[in-house]
Scaffold this active site. Sequence first.
Site, PDB file in Angstrom:
ATOM      1  N   HIS A  63       0.682  -0.973  -0.229  1.00  0.00           N
ATOM      2  CA  HIS A  63       0.143   0.371   0.214  1.00  0.00           C
ATOM      3  C   HIS A  63       1.107   1.466  -0.423  1.00  0.00           C
ATOM      4  CE1 HIS A  63       0.332   0.647   4.370  1.00  0.00           C
ATOM      5  NE2 HIS A  63       0.567  -0.264   4.577  1.00  0.00           N
ATOM      6  N   ASP A 171       6.070   1.869   6.712  1.00  0.00           N
ATOM      7  CA  ASP A 171       4.887   1.437   6.962  1.00  0.00           C
ATOM      8  C   ASP A 171       4.028   1.807   5.801  1.00  0.00           C
ATOM      9  OD1 ASP A 171       2.289  -0.208   6.870  1.00  0.00           O
ATOM     10  OD2 ASP A 171       1.428   0.861   8.514  1.00  0.00           O
ATOM     11  N   GLU A 203      -5.236   2.230   2.344  1.00  0.00           N
ATOM     12  CA  GLU A 203      -5.111   1.000   3.113  1.00  0.00           C
ATOM     13  C   GLU A 203      -5.474   0.890   4.367  1.00  0.00           C
ATOM     14  OE1 GLU A 203      -3.172  -2.566   5.440  1.00  0.00           O
ATOM     15  OE2 GLU A 203      -2.394   0.554   5.768  1.00  0.00           O
ATOM     16  N   GLU A 204      -5.192   2.509   5.257  1.00  0.00           N
ATOM     17  CA  GLU A 204      -4.863   2.364   6.583  1.00  0.00           C
ATOM     18  C   GLU A 204      -6.647   2.986   6.715  1.00  0.00           C
ATOM     19  OE1 GLU A 204      -2.915   2.413   8.114  1.00  0.00           O
ATOM     20  OE2 GLU A 204      -0.472   2.486   7.554  1.00  0.00           O
ATOM     21  N   ASP A 226       3.701  -6.451   3.062  1.00  0.00           N
ATOM     22  CA  ASP A 226       3.682  -5.360   4.116  1.00  0.00           C
ATOM     23  C   ASP A 226       4.533  -5.402   5.664  1.00  0.00           C
ATOM     24  OD1 ASP A 226       2.051  -3.050   5.908  1.00  0.00           O
ATOM     25  OD2 ASP A 226       0.185  -3.453   5.063  1.00  0.00           O
ATOM     26  N   HIS A 310       3.194   2.559  12.948  1.00  0.00           N
ATOM     27  CA  HIS A 310       2.398   4.465  12.890  1.00  0.00           C
ATOM     28  C   HIS A 310       2.464   5.284  14.086  1.00  0.00           C
ATOM     29  CE1 HIS A 310      -1.357   2.133  11.000  1.00  0.00           C
ATOM     30  NE2 HIS A 310      -0.655   1.763  10.840  1.00  0.00           N
TER      31      HIS A 310
END
Length: 341
Positions: A63, A171, A203-204, A226, A310
Site C-alpha cells: 500500500h 509502513d 489501506e490505512e 506489508d 504508526h
Amino acid sequence: MTETLKKLCTMPAVSGFESDAAGTVAEWLRPYCDAVEIDALGSVLGLKKCGRDGAKTILLDAHLDQIGFLVTEVLEGGFLRFAEVGGVDPRMLLGNEVTILADEPLYGVISCMPPHLMKAGEQDKAVPVDEMLIDTGLIDARSKIKIGTPIVFAQQPTELSGGVLSSKSLDDRAGIAAILQTMEKLQNESLKCNVAVLFSAQEEVTGLGAQAGTFAIRPEYGIAVDVTHGKTPDGPSDGVFELGSGAIIGMGPNMQRELTKALIKTAKANDIPYALEIMEGNTGTNAWTMQIVADGTAMAILSIPEKYMHTPIETIQISDVEAVAELIYQFIRGFDGEVAL
C-alpha cells in the site's frame, strides 16, 4: 535500496491524497512493466506479460498511503484543530513536528502544555486528538490553510548503525521498495506467468484501493507485502520478530496453504532468511480484502519486521526488505502458474 526508501518515505500520501506520490511511483515502475496506469482511487497498477496464451497472473501488492491528519478548523493566532486519518496513537503526538500540505507546504508543531502549568493528575492522562492543537506561528493562517488540508509528520529518514533505517511511512513504503526491486530483478527473465503490481491507495482507512485494484486485474494468485511488529525490550515476546529475521511468511486460514508452502520451499532452497508468523484471523493487511474479490484470489503474505509502527520513527533493517524482494523474485522466476489447490 536505502536511497529508494528515503525517497519513498518523503513522498506525502495521506490516505485519500495519494495522487502525487502515485504519479512518481508509476514512473519508477514503468520500465519494468508492459503497461502502467493510475486508477480512479489513486492506486498504481502495472502489468508485466509473459507472452504465453492462457497464462495465470500473480499480483504483488503493497500500500502507498500513510497515516496522517486533516485540518478541521483554523483558529485565531495560527492554531489548527485536526482529525487523525488511520490508526494514530494520541500518546505519541504531543511535541511532534508536522508538515501542513497547503498549496505551499507549511511547518507546524503539535503544541503541548508545559508540566509546570498542569493541574494535579493531568500529566498521567493522554490528551484526546480533538483537544490538541497545531501551532503554525502564522498570523494569516486562515488565508493559507483550508479546512480538509492533509498533514503529515515532518521527520526525515535517518540511517542508524547496522543497516537500520528510521522514518515515517516505512509502513508500507518498505513493501513498495521490495516490489520495485523484485520487478527490477525480473526485468530480463523469461517468465511463465504474468506479473501484476498494485501500489494500493487507502489501506490505512478502508482497504478499498486493494479491493478495486484486484478486481480490475483478476489475478489467480496474490502476495501482499506489508510490515509486521518488530521486537523491542518493552514489548511482548510472542508474535514479534527481531530486525534482521528476513522475510516473514504469514500462515493461517486466510493464506492459501500451498502457495505459502511454495514460498517456504523457495526460501529454503535459496538460503533466504525467513520466519513464520501465525495469523489466525483478520491479518490487518490488504490480503484480507484481496482474497474475496471476484471468484477469489489465492493469497500469501510476506512481511518486513518494523519497530514503532504508526509513529514518525518506524524502524526497519534494510536486509529484511531485500530478503522479501529476493524471495518473491526466486519464486516467480520458477513459477508456472500452478500450485495444488
